[in-house]
Design a protein around this motif. Structure first.
Motif, short mmCIF file in Angstrom:
data_model
loop_
_atom_site.label_atom_id
_atom_site.label_comp_id
_atom_site.label_asym_id
_atom_site.label_seq_id
_atom_site.Cartn_x
_atom_site.Cartn_y
_atom_site.Cartn_z
N PRO A 61 -31.27 -7.42 -6.11
CA PRO A 61 -30.47 -7.42 -4.88
C PRO A 61 -30.78 -6.22 -3.99
O PRO A 61 -31.02 -5.11 -4.48
N ASN A 62 -30.83 -6.48 -2.72
CA ASN A 62 -31.11 -5.53 -1.63
C ASN A 62 -32.60 -5.24 -1.45
O ASN A 62 -32.96 -4.52 -0.52
N ASP A 63 -33.48 -5.79 -2.30
CA ASP A 63 -34.91 -5.68 -2.03
C ASP A 63 -35.24 -6.52 -0.80
O ASP A 63 -34.62 -7.57 -0.56
N GLU A 64 -36.24 -6.07 -0.02
CA GLU A 64 -36.63 -6.77 1.19
C GLU A 64 -37.91 -7.56 0.96
O GLU A 64 -38.86 -7.05 0.37
N LEU A 65 -37.91 -8.80 1.42
CA LEU A 65 -39.05 -9.71 1.27
C LEU A 65 -39.45 -10.26 2.63
O LEU A 65 -38.64 -10.32 3.55
N VAL A 66 -40.68 -10.71 2.73
CA VAL A 66 -41.15 -11.43 3.91
C VAL A 66 -41.39 -12.87 3.48
O VAL A 66 -42.11 -13.13 2.51
N ALA A 67 -40.75 -13.82 4.18
CA ALA A 67 -40.90 -15.25 3.86
C ALA A 67 -41.87 -15.89 4.85
O ALA A 67 -41.75 -15.69 6.06
N TYR A 68 -42.83 -16.64 4.30
CA TYR A 68 -43.86 -17.27 5.13
C TYR A 68 -43.68 -18.77 5.26
O TYR A 68 -44.15 -19.37 6.22
N ALA A 69 -43.04 -19.39 4.28
CA ALA A 69 -42.87 -20.84 4.29
C ALA A 69 -41.69 -21.20 3.40
O ALA A 69 -41.26 -20.40 2.56
N TRP B 61 -50.40 -24.67 -16.72
CA TRP B 61 -51.58 -25.41 -16.31
C TRP B 61 -51.23 -26.44 -15.25
O TRP B 61 -52.10 -26.85 -14.51
N GLY B 62 -49.97 -26.85 -15.15
CA GLY B 62 -49.55 -27.82 -14.15
C GLY B 62 -48.95 -27.16 -12.93
O GLY B 62 -48.41 -27.83 -12.07
N CYS B 63 -49.04 -25.85 -12.82
CA CYS B 63 -48.44 -25.09 -11.72
C CYS B 63 -49.45 -24.93 -10.59
O CYS B 63 -50.26 -24.01 -10.59
N LYS B 64 -49.41 -25.84 -9.66
CA LYS B 64 -50.32 -25.79 -8.52
C LYS B 64 -49.51 -25.47 -7.27
O LYS B 64 -48.54 -26.15 -6.97
N GLU B 65 -49.92 -24.43 -6.58
CA GLU B 65 -49.22 -24.02 -5.37
C GLU B 65 -49.49 -25.05 -4.27
O GLU B 65 -50.64 -25.43 -4.04
N PRO B 66 -48.43 -25.50 -3.57
CA PRO B 66 -48.65 -26.49 -2.52
C PRO B 66 -49.27 -25.85 -1.28
O PRO B 66 -49.18 -24.64 -1.08
N GLN B 67 -49.90 -26.67 -0.47
CA GLN B 67 -50.48 -26.18 0.78
C GLN B 67 -49.36 -25.92 1.78
O GLN B 67 -48.50 -26.78 2.01
N THR B 68 -49.33 -24.72 2.33
CA THR B 68 -48.31 -24.40 3.34
C THR B 68 -48.80 -24.86 4.71
O THR B 68 -49.99 -25.12 4.92
N GLY B 69 -47.88 -24.97 5.65
CA GLY B 69 -48.22 -25.42 6.98
C GLY B 69 -48.26 -26.93 7.11
O GLY B 69 -48.78 -27.47 8.07
N SER C 234 -45.93 -30.77 6.61
CA SER C 234 -44.56 -31.22 6.86
C SER C 234 -43.67 -30.99 5.64
O SER C 234 -42.46 -30.80 5.77
N ARG C 235 -44.28 -30.97 4.44
CA ARG C 235 -43.51 -30.71 3.21
C ARG C 235 -43.18 -29.23 3.04
O ARG C 235 -42.17 -28.88 2.47
N VAL C 236 -44.08 -28.35 3.49
CA VAL C 236 -43.90 -26.91 3.34
C VAL C 236 -44.23 -26.25 4.68
O VAL C 236 -45.29 -25.65 4.85
N PRO C 237 -43.31 -26.36 5.64
CA PRO C 237 -43.59 -25.77 6.96
C PRO C 237 -43.67 -24.25 6.89
O PRO C 237 -42.98 -23.62 6.12
N ILE C 238 -44.53 -23.71 7.74
CA ILE C 238 -44.74 -22.27 7.78
C ILE C 238 -43.83 -21.66 8.84
O ILE C 238 -43.51 -22.30 9.84
N PHE C 239 -43.35 -20.44 8.58
CA PHE C 239 -42.53 -19.73 9.56
C PHE C 239 -43.45 -18.96 10.50
O PHE C 239 -44.35 -18.25 10.05
#
Length: 147
Positions: A100-108, A52-60, A62-67
Motif C-alpha cells: 500500500p502507498n507504492d506508486e505504479l504506472v498503468a499502461y493497459a 507454461w500456459g502464462c502468455k501475456e496478451p497483446q495490449t492496444g 479491444s480486449r486490452v486497451p492501452i492508456f
C-alpha cells in the motif's frame, strides 16, 4: 467353453481360474487407451494453469486497451499486491509484489480487472513490469511530459 479352468500366475503362485474371469488382451488394451486419454486431458488442464500456459496478451487491442497517456496509480488496501506475468491468477511472479502507498504506472487494463503496470523502486531505481489486480489501484493522474 465358459467355465473351463486355466492356470493363472498370481504373485508367484499358479492359481486355477475360470476362462471368463481372465481379462482378455483386448480389454487390457482398452483400459490402457482409456487411461492415456484421461491422463492427457488432465495434463492439458494442468498445463493451462501453470507458468507454461502464462502468455501475456497483446495490449492496444479491444480486449486490452492501452492508456494514452499512461495513468499514475497508488496501491490501496492492505497487504501485498502480487505481480503476475500474465493476467491470470495461475501466473504469479515469485517474490515480486508492491505494498500500500507504492506508486505504479498503468499502461493497459483488461475488462476482467487486470492492469499492466510498471513499478520503479524509488531507492534503487530498479523497475519491474507485470500485471496486477486493478481493484487495488487508485488513479492519481496521468504520466507524461509537462507542457
Amino acid at each position: 467353453m465358459s467355465g473351463d479352468k486355466h492356470l493363472k500366475p498370481t504373485g508367484g503362485d499358479l492359481q486355477c481360474v475360470r476362462e471368463d474371469e481372465m481379462m482378455s488382451d483386448r480389454s487390457i488394451l482398452a483400459c490402457i487407451v482409456c487411461s492415456a486419454v484421461m491422463l492427457g486431458a488432465l495434463g492439458a488442464s494442468v498445463h493451462a494453469q501453470t507458468p507454461w500456459g502464462c502468455k501475456e496478451p497483446q495490449t492496444g487491442t479491444s480486449r486490452v486497451p492501452i492508456f494514452s497517456p499512461p495513468l499514475a496509480n497508488v496501491v490501496t488496501g492492505t497487504g501485498r499486491l502480487q505481480f503476475y506475468s500474465a493476467p491470470n491468477l495461475h501466473c504469479p511472479v515469485s517474490g515480486v509484489f508492491v505494498i500500500p502507498n507504492d506508486e505504479l504506472v498503468a499502461y493497459a487494463q483488461t475488462s476482467d480487472g487486470w492492469s499492466s503496470v510498471m513499478y520503479i523502486n524509488p531507492r534503487t531505481g530498479n523497475d519491474v513490469s507485470g500485471w496486477v489486480r486493478s481493484a487495488r489501484l487508485k488513479t492519481t493522474g496521468t504520466v507524461g511530459p509537462k507542457q
